[in-house]
Structures are given as C-alpha cells and as structure tokens.
Design a protein around this motif. Structure first.
Motif, PDB file in Angstrom:
ATOM      1  N   THR A   1      -2.078  -4.766   2.494  1.00 31.96           N
ATOM      2  CA  THR A   1      -2.866  -3.870   1.644  1.00 31.96           C
ATOM      3  C   THR A   1      -3.727  -2.926   2.488  1.00 31.96           C
ATOM      4  OG1 THR A   1      -4.590  -5.574   1.449  1.00 31.96           O
ATOM      5  CG2 THR A   1      -2.935  -5.483  -0.288  1.00 31.96           C
TER       6      THR A   1
ATOM      7  N   GLU B   1      -2.535  -6.013  -6.869  1.00 30.54           N
ATOM      8  CA  GLU B   1      -2.293  -4.869  -5.976  1.00 30.54           C
ATOM      9  C   GLU B   1      -1.115  -4.027  -6.468  1.00 30.54           C
ATOM     10  OE1 GLU B   1      -4.185  -3.790  -3.414  1.00 30.54           O
ATOM     11  OE2 GLU B   1      -5.557  -5.366  -4.066  1.00 30.54           O
TER      12      GLU B   1
ATOM     13  N   GLU C   1       1.440   8.671   1.814  1.00 31.20           N
ATOM     14  CA  GLU C   1       0.676   9.072   0.630  1.00 31.20           C
ATOM     15  C   GLU C   1       0.845  10.547   0.283  1.00 31.20           C
ATOM     16  OE1 GLU C   1      -2.102   9.302   4.242  1.00 31.20           O
ATOM     17  OE2 GLU C   1      -0.502   7.985   3.511  1.00 31.20           O
TER      18      GLU C   1
ATOM     19  N   ASN D   1       2.432   3.866   5.312  1.00 30.61           N
ATOM     20  CA  ASN D   1       3.455   2.828   5.191  1.00 30.61           C
ATOM     21  C   ASN D   1       4.728   3.373   5.838  1.00 30.61           C
ATOM     22  OD1 ASN D   1       5.695   1.299   4.139  1.00 30.61           O
ATOM     23  ND2 ASN D   1       4.337   0.492   2.558  1.00 30.61           N
TER      24      ASN D   1
ATOM     25  N   HIS E   1      -5.617  -9.213   3.939  1.00 27.96           N
ATOM     26  CA  HIS E   1      -5.170  -7.839   3.704  1.00 27.96           C
ATOM     27  C   HIS E   1      -4.132  -7.404   4.737  1.00 27.96           C
ATOM     28  CE1 HIS E   1      -8.151  -7.338   0.525  1.00 27.96           C
ATOM     29  NE2 HIS E   1      -8.864  -8.174   1.256  1.00 27.96           N
TER      30      HIS E   1
ATOM     31  N   MET F   1      -1.153  -0.022  -7.426  1.00 28.61           N
ATOM     32  CA  MET F   1      -0.195   0.945  -6.890  1.00 28.61           C
ATOM     33  C   MET F   1       0.588   1.618  -8.011  1.00 28.61           C
ATOM     34  SD  MET F   1       1.008  -1.550  -3.819  1.00 28.61           S
ATOM     35  CE  MET F   1       2.539  -0.740  -3.431  1.00 28.61           C
TER      36      MET F   1
ATOM     37  N   SER G   1      -3.527  -0.866   6.487  1.00 26.79           N
ATOM     38  CA  SER G   1      -2.663  -0.506   7.615  1.00 26.79           C
ATOM     39  C   SER G   1      -3.204  -1.100   8.914  1.00 26.79           C
ATOM     40  CB  SER G   1      -2.601   1.020   7.742  1.00 26.79           C
ATOM     41  OG  SER G   1      -2.208   1.397   9.047  1.00 26.79           O
TER      42      SER G   1
ATOM     43  N   THR H   1      -0.318   4.140   1.398  1.00 25.19           N
ATOM     44  CA  THR H   1      -0.783   4.972   2.511  1.00 25.19           C
ATOM     45  C   THR H   1      -0.299   4.413   3.844  1.00 25.19           C
ATOM     46  OG1 THR H   1      -2.822   3.687   2.718  1.00 25.19           O
ATOM     47  CG2 THR H   1      -2.878   5.582   1.257  1.00 25.19           C
TER      48      THR H   1
ATOM     49  N   ARG I   1       0.864  -1.189   0.000  1.00 24.45           N
ATOM     50  CA  ARG I   1       0.000   0.000   0.000  1.00 24.45           C
ATOM     51  C   ARG I   1       0.898   1.235   0.000  1.00 24.45           C
ATOM     52  NH1 ARG I   1       0.889  -1.617   4.965  1.00 24.45           N
ATOM     53  NH2 ARG I   1       1.334  -0.039   6.544  1.00 24.45           N
TER      54      ARG I   1
END
Length: 436
Positions: free
Chosen positions: A238, A60, A173, A19, A233, A64, A240, A17, A15
């Motif tokens: 994928t 995924e 992000e 991260n 997930h 991204m 948080s 966001t 992901r």
C-alpha cells in the motif's frame, strides 16, 4: 467480437501510485483491466474468518476502486483458484498480456508458473516486474555470484549499488485513464468470500523526517511507540518501497534505511534458500531435541509466562496484531532458549497473528533468534528477560500498559527459572551442534 485488453493483476502491490507492473501495463496501447483474486488456497489456511489482514486488503481494494471509478473504470475482484479465474477471464475477454509484479515466496512462484503455463496455451503473454524491493534475487551477490549470508557485507554492497544506480520511479497514477471503461466489474464483499470485518485495525504508518532522524535513539524503547508501523504497508504494497527508501536515504541517520535493507536481505535469502521455510539454515541445529511442552507453549502464546516484558509483547500481539521489534527478539529468544520450543512453532504463531507477517522476514528473524539462521545470534547469546526490562522499559510503562496485573497476586510465577533455563539451553544446543 471480444474486446482486446491487457490485464493487470494486483497482489502484494495494493496501490495505484508508483506501481511498476501497473505502469508498464498502462503504458501500452491497449486498455487495461485491473483485477484482484482472493486466492482460496491462501484463505482456507487462515485460522480466523475475521482475519484483520483480509479486512485490510478488502478496504484498500475499495479505496482503489473508488478512485478508479472517477475514470469510469474499477477493479474486478474475484475469489477462487487463480488458474480458474484466468480460465474464466480468457472466455470473457481477448487478453493480449497479463501484467503483474514479482512475488518471491515459494507458493507464489509455483502459482505464477502454473498461470504462465496456462496462459501460454492460450497464446497470452505473462510479464512480471520488480516492485516490492529495490534489489532482488541475485542483484546483490558476492564477486563469485553466490549469495551473501551475512548482513553487514550485503548492506555495504546494497548501499554502493544504490548510490551508483539511484531509484527509478514509475508514475502509474498519471496513466489511469488507460484502464478499461466499464461498469460491469464484479466487486465481491467480504461476506461473499466468507469473511467478516475484523475489530482489530491495521495501524496507519508514519514515516516523518523526524521519526527517521531520531530512529537510532528511540527504536529500542517500546513505551515510546516511535516505530513507523510501516511493515504491514510494505507487506501489502500500500506504500511504495522506492519512495520509502528515497526518503530514508535523505536522513543523516542511516539506521532506518538499514532496517529496509534487512528486509531485502531476508528476501534474497528466501529466494536463494527456499528450504529455510522449514529447515534450519545451519543443518546441525535441526538435531536439537526441543522440549515442545504444550502447556508452556500455550502460556507463551497467551502472555502468562510470569516474565512481564515477554508477556507484554505477547499480549500486545494478540490484541493489536503488532509487536515492538525489540520485544519480538526477546519473546522469540525466550521461546526457543528458555523453553526449548521449536522456532517453527513460534514462526507459525507470528504468521497467524502479525499484520506485517512477511514469510522471508518472519523465517529469517526466527532463525536468527534461535541461532540456526544466516548471520544468526550465536547460540550462547540468551536474552535475559529481567535485565531487558532494566535496559528498555525501566519505568515499566510498556509493561503497565499491556500487563496491568503484573504486580497482583493473580499474576503467574515465572514459568521457568532464568539461570536453570540458560544452563539447560546451552547444554542442549551444545549436544546437538557438536553431534554428541
């Protein structure tokens, strides 16, 4: 002259966001090249070339990559041995630092050490961050510094620490403009890594406030389909875990949060006791004389044991890559205690089939049902596959969905008599544990 860059290596954190490692990479002054490596050492062990988890990862990555393209960047996707990929990257770029997030599994730790050693020779820094859990390794331990082996005191200490420290988020992000601007990045297709799209899709997750609030009342009834499907997930990052914990902590019901704590409990157990991937946590349980009947194991795998709730769970698993948690406990107990088949065989089958397979939880839960792990169900606790139906699927809705033939003449007779199996299990376990 080669361009100086940082590299961010995506693994179990798919992901852009919140991260942690990506945030730290993007917070520096140098441009960041995001990469992903389809590790051939992992892929070659997979039983099928249309493994739905590989399809999910690739999908995924595409999502991204599409988002990063709006910044004039993208993800470089490779296939091979990670150290070979980093050799190639070090020839192409002047790499300052490789950023990534921690992985606690034995293979991953060994791989990361190999990468770190290689990068050191090249004078490249290797920085890793905590991202897939809120508390890791030895952050939640007893006063004497040893690991908790029982869940309840661990969870109390975890909640205390959470209330004291809170949660830090990492808005990666907001910094994606720091990614390297390029249109020449390799992005391998599924076919290029030797895989095909899977017909089985990974279920999307739902973590609404309503689901969390009612989780305690609904989670044990498989026909309700009221579980979050969050496991896969979290496994691939994928979503948080910090955001999920934050959301769960705002509910009056603590049950959903406790499920997330169980995940971290098993992760710290694996980190402290990596030998438990193969050895029973309680060594005396490795003296059990398993029957390991091949035909009975095959029938368990296929969902043809003649016990409808057991068969429903196995058929759901085989057809969807998911199984309801209440049913997982039953099918696991049935394999180990009714059939006296080694928990390691069940663990390996789940590892092959489950979308949400996570080594620490899979090993931890299998050892729990077999009675040989930390905080395990006592060996004399043997789930009754008949009364479990009365308790958790009395209207037979779940069974009818997955075992529509359960009332037909073609449906198999029970593979073993419950009473006989229970007595045989108690005798076998008792002999092993007492060293008789």
């Amino acid at each position: 002259m080669k361009e100086q860059v940082h590299i961010f290596w995506f693994r179990r954190d798919l992901r852009l966001t919140d991260n942690c490692g990506l945030f730290h990479a993007l917070s520096s002054e140098k441009k960041v090249l995001p990469i992903f490596i389809f590790d051939e050492d992992i892929l070659t062990k997979l039983a099928s070339k249309n493994d739905s988890r590989v399809s999910f990862i690739h999908q995924e990555l595409e999502n991204m990559n599409r988002h990063l393209l709006t910044f004039g960047s993208g993800i470089a996707v490779y296939h091979g041995k990670p150290v070979k990929v980093f050799e190639e990257l070090s020839e192409k770029y002047a790499i300052d630092t490789v950023f990534t997030n921690h992985d606690y599994e034995p293979y991953a730790m060994q791989r990361d050490q190999e990468i770190k050693d290689f990068l050191r020779i090249k004078n490249i820094s290797f920085k890793t961050y905590k991202d897939q859990v809120l508390f890791e390794r030895n952050e939640i331990v007893k006063k004497d510094g040893t690991a908790y082996k029982v869940y309840t005191p661990y969870s109390k200490k975890w909640i205390e620490a959470f209330q004291h420290r809170g949660i830090d988020f990492f808005p990666s992000e907001e910094l994606l403009g720091q990614c390297l601007k390029t249109d020449l990045l390799p992005f391998l297709s599924l076919a290029a890594i030797g895989f095909h799209p899977s017909s089985i899709r990974v279920a999307s997750y739902e973590v609404s406030s309503g689901l969390i609030d009612s989780y305690d009342e609904t989670r044990n009834f498989p026909a309700l389909d009221s579980t979050s499907k969050l496991g896969t997930h979290l496994r691939f990052g994928t979503v948080s875990v910090r955001k999920m914990i934050d959301k769960a902590s705002k509910s009056d019901s603590i049950t959903f949060l406790k499920e997330l704590i169980w995940r971290e409990f098993f992760m710290q157990i694996l980190w402290h006791y990596p030998q438990t991937t193969k050895d029973s946590f309680k060594p005396q349980y490795d003296r059990i004389l398993w029957r390991n009947n091949e035909e009975e194991f095959k029938r368990w795998c296929e969902g043809t044991t003649g016990y409808p709730l057991v068969d429903a769970g196995m058929r759901e698993l085989n057809q969807t890559g998911f199984m309801h948690n209440r049913v997982r406990m039953l099918v696991g107990s049935f394999l180990c205690k009714h059939l006296l088949i080694d928990w390691r065989l069940g663990e390996a089958y789940f590892a092959e089939k489950l979308h949400d397979f996570e080594l620490s939880s899979n090993v931890g839960n299998w050892q729990w049902v077999a009675g040989c792990g930390v905080d395990a169900a006592p060996y004399f606790r043997i789930f009754n596959p008949i009364t479990q139906v009365e308790k958790f699927d009395k209207d037979l809705k779940y069974i009818q969905k997955w075992v529509p033939d359960f009332q037909e003449l073609t449906y198999p007779t029970p593979i073993v008599d419950h009473k006989l199996a229970r007595e045989r299990c108690l005798s076998t376990y008792k002999t092993a544990i007492n060293g008789e």
